[in-house]
Design an enzyme around this catalytic site. Structure first.
Site, PDB file in Angstrom:
ATOM      1  N   ASP A  63       0.703  -1.267   0.065  1.00 36.81           N
ATOM      2  CA  ASP A  63       0.080   0.080  -0.166  1.00 36.81           C
ATOM      3  C   ASP A  63       0.801   1.408   0.150  1.00 36.81           C
ATOM      4  O   ASP A  63       0.515   2.291   0.027  1.00 36.81           O
ATOM      5  CB  ASP A  63      -0.947  -0.050   1.126  1.00 36.81           C
ATOM      6  CG  ASP A  63      -0.194  -0.053   2.417  1.00 36.81           C
ATOM      7  OD1 ASP A  63       0.949  -0.282   2.423  1.00 36.81           O
ATOM      8  OD2 ASP A  63      -1.143  -0.176   3.535  1.00 36.81           O
ATOM      9  N   ASP A 102      -1.060  -6.030  -0.143  1.00 32.38           N
ATOM     10  CA  ASP A 102      -1.478  -5.298   0.989  1.00 32.38           C
ATOM     11  C   ASP A 102      -2.858  -5.036   0.970  1.00 32.38           C
ATOM     12  O   ASP A 102      -3.438  -4.926  -0.038  1.00 32.38           O
ATOM     13  CB  ASP A 102      -0.911  -4.017   1.014  1.00 32.38           C
ATOM     14  CG  ASP A 102       0.497  -4.208   2.069  1.00 32.38           C
ATOM     15  OD1 ASP A 102       0.617  -5.042   2.937  1.00 32.38           O
ATOM     16  OD2 ASP A 102       1.219  -3.065   1.889  1.00 32.38           O
ATOM     17  N   LYS A 132      -1.320  -9.468   2.725  1.00 33.58           N
ATOM     18  CA  LYS A 132      -0.846  -8.813   4.128  1.00 33.58           C
ATOM     19  C   LYS A 132      -1.491  -7.880   4.966  1.00 33.58           C
ATOM     20  O   LYS A 132      -2.330  -7.150   4.247  1.00 33.58           O
ATOM     21  CB  LYS A 132       0.713  -8.237   3.816  1.00 33.58           C
ATOM     22  CG  LYS A 132       1.631  -7.974   4.972  1.00 33.58           C
ATOM     23  CD  LYS A 132       2.595  -7.559   4.407  1.00 33.58           C
ATOM     24  CE  LYS A 132       2.975  -6.179   3.845  1.00 33.58           C
ATOM     25  NZ  LYS A 132       2.645  -5.153   4.873  1.00 33.58           N
ATOM     26  N   GLU A 134      -1.667  -5.357   8.637  1.00 34.49           N
ATOM     27  CA  GLU A 134      -0.850  -4.991   9.761  1.00 34.49           C
ATOM     28  C   GLU A 134      -1.532  -5.181  10.987  1.00 34.49           C
ATOM     29  O   GLU A 134      -2.807  -5.375  11.023  1.00 34.49           O
ATOM     30  CB  GLU A 134      -0.756  -3.267   9.610  1.00 34.49           C
ATOM     31  CG  GLU A 134       0.068  -2.973   8.392  1.00 34.49           C
ATOM     32  CD  GLU A 134       0.336  -1.641   8.502  1.00 34.49           C
ATOM     33  OE1 GLU A 134      -0.144  -0.635   9.177  1.00 34.49           O
ATOM     34  OE2 GLU A 134       0.821  -0.984   7.311  1.00 34.49           O
ATOM     35  N   GLU A 201       8.783  -4.349  10.997  1.00 33.88           N
ATOM     36  CA  GLU A 201       9.426  -3.083  10.336  1.00 33.88           C
ATOM     37  C   GLU A 201      10.094  -2.044  11.549  1.00 33.88           C
ATOM     38  O   GLU A 201       9.210  -1.929  12.433  1.00 33.88           O
ATOM     39  CB  GLU A 201       8.571  -2.055   9.349  1.00 33.88           C
ATOM     40  CG  GLU A 201       8.744  -1.189   8.896  1.00 33.88           C
ATOM     41  CD  GLU A 201       7.789  -0.353   7.859  1.00 33.88           C
ATOM     42  OE1 GLU A 201       8.232   0.467   7.395  1.00 33.88           O
ATOM     43  OE2 GLU A 201       6.700  -1.150   7.542  1.00 33.88           O
TER      44      GLU A 201
END
Length: 288
Positions: A63, A102, A132, A134, A201
Site C-alpha cells: 500500500d 497489502d 498482508k 498490519e 518493520e
C-alpha cells in the site's frame, strides 16, 4: 502450464504467453525459516514485476503505492480498487515470485468477516497467492479466521504505517522495556495465528533478533536486522527515485538523476529540432 503476460516493449502492450508453473509457493516460503534468506521487493506495475521477478522470492504489492505512485501523504487513503488494479498488473508481469497484496486501511479491521470479504476479492481479482495485513495481538484472530478458510496471510508488526495517526511518527519501535514486551507479544501472536510469514518493520536491532527466536515462521525485516529470515525494501527507494528515504534504505542507484538527465537532453533536442532525426522518421523507401 500457466499464463502470464509479456510486455512488448516496442508497443507497451501486454501479450498473454504460456509459461511453466514455476511460482514460489506459500509452503515453500514457510519452510525457509532459518535457511537461505528470502528476497522480497515491492512492485506496482507489470513492467517492474518483469524486471524484478527473476531476482525475488516474493513481490509485495504494497500500500506504499499510495505515496510512491499516487503522491498521497500516507498509506491511509489507499483503496481496495487501487490494490486490486496494481495487484493484477504485478501478477501478469511475473511468473516466478510469490505475489502478496497489502490489504488497505479500513478493509479488514472491523471484523474477520469483513477481512475475508476483502481478501477474497483481492485474490479473485488479482490472482495473487496471499495478502498482508498490519497488526499484532488484536489481529491474530482475524488471521486465524482467514487461514482456516484458505487465505494465506503475511503479518506485519513493529512500525505499522497504517497506524501513523495513532503512532504520531515513523520512529523506530522497541526502545523501552514496555514497548519491546508488547512488540514481542505481537510477534508471538502472529506466529501462532496461522500466518505463513511476517514483516517486522522499523524496530531496534536487538528486538528484531529476539523476534527471530520467538517467531516460528519466517521474519522479513525492513529496518530491523540482517539476521532476519529475509529482507524487503520499496523498490523505488533502493533505485534512488526519492531525495529523502528512511535510514534503513540503501540506495543501489540514482535513477531519479538519470531520468532527469535524459528528460533534459530530450527537451534540448526537441527545442533544437534535432529530434526526431532520420532514424526516427518514416519516409518512402527508395526505388531500386
Amino acid at each position: 502450464m500457466s499464463t502470464t503476460f509479456k510486455l512488448d516493449t516496442s508497443t507497451s502492450r501486454a501479450n498473454p504467453t504460456p509459461a511453466p508453473m514455476k511460482r514460489v509457493t506459500v509452503p515453500a516460503i514457510r519452510n525457509r525459516k532459518g535457511k537461505e534468506p528470502l528476497v522480497m521487493l515491492t512492485a506496482y506495475t507489470a513492467r517492474t514485476a518483469q524486471l524484478l521477478d527473476a531476482h525475488c522470492d516474493m513481490l509485495l504489492v504494497g500500500d506504499s503505492l499510495g505515496q510512491v505512485i499516487y503522491g498521497l501523504p500516507s498509506t491511509v487513503p489507499v483503496t481496495l480498487d487501487m490494490m486490486c488494479a496494481h495487484g493484477a498488473a504485478v501478477v501478469r508481469g511475473s511468473y516466478h515470485s510469490l505475489v502478496i497484496v497489502d490489504m488497505p486501511f479500513g478493509s479488514y479491521e472491523a471484523s474477520p468477516e469483513q477481512a475475508f470479504e476483502s481478501a477474497a476479492r483481492i485474490m479473485q481479482e488479482t490472482g495473487a497467492a496471499a495478502v498482508k495485513m498490519e497488526g499484532g495481538v488484536h489481529m491474530a484472530p482475524t488471521i486465524e479466521f482467514l487461514s482456516a478458510r484458505g487465505i494465506p496471510v503475511m503479518g506485519h508488526v513493529g512500525l505499522t504505517p497504517q497506524s501513523i495517526n495513532m503512532l504520531g511518527s515513523y520512529r523506530a519501535r522497541g526502545k523501552g522495556n514496555a514497548e519491546t514486551a508488547n512488540l514481542l507479544d505481537d510477534v508471538k501472536a502472529i506466529s501462532e495465528s496461522g500466518a505463513f510469514s511476517m514483516v517486522v518493520e522499523g524496530v531496534m536491532e536487538s528486538v528484531a533478533e529476539e523476534a527471530m527466536t520467538v517467531a516460528q515462521i519466517p521474519v522479513i525485516g525492513i529496518g530491523a536486522s540482517a539476521k532476519c529470515d529475509g529482507q524487503v525494501l520499496v523498490t523505488e527507494d533502493l533505485l534512488g527515485m526519492f531525495e529523502r528515504t528512511a535510514r534503513f534504505v540503501k540506495r543501489y542507484d540514482n535513477l531519479a538523476e538519470r531520468i532527469e538527465t535524459a528528460a533534459a537532453q530530450y527537451a534540448e533536442e526537441v527545442k533544437a529540432r534535432s529530434f526526431p532525426g532520420e532514424a526516427q522518421t518514416y519516409r518512402p523507401k527508395e526505388k531500386k
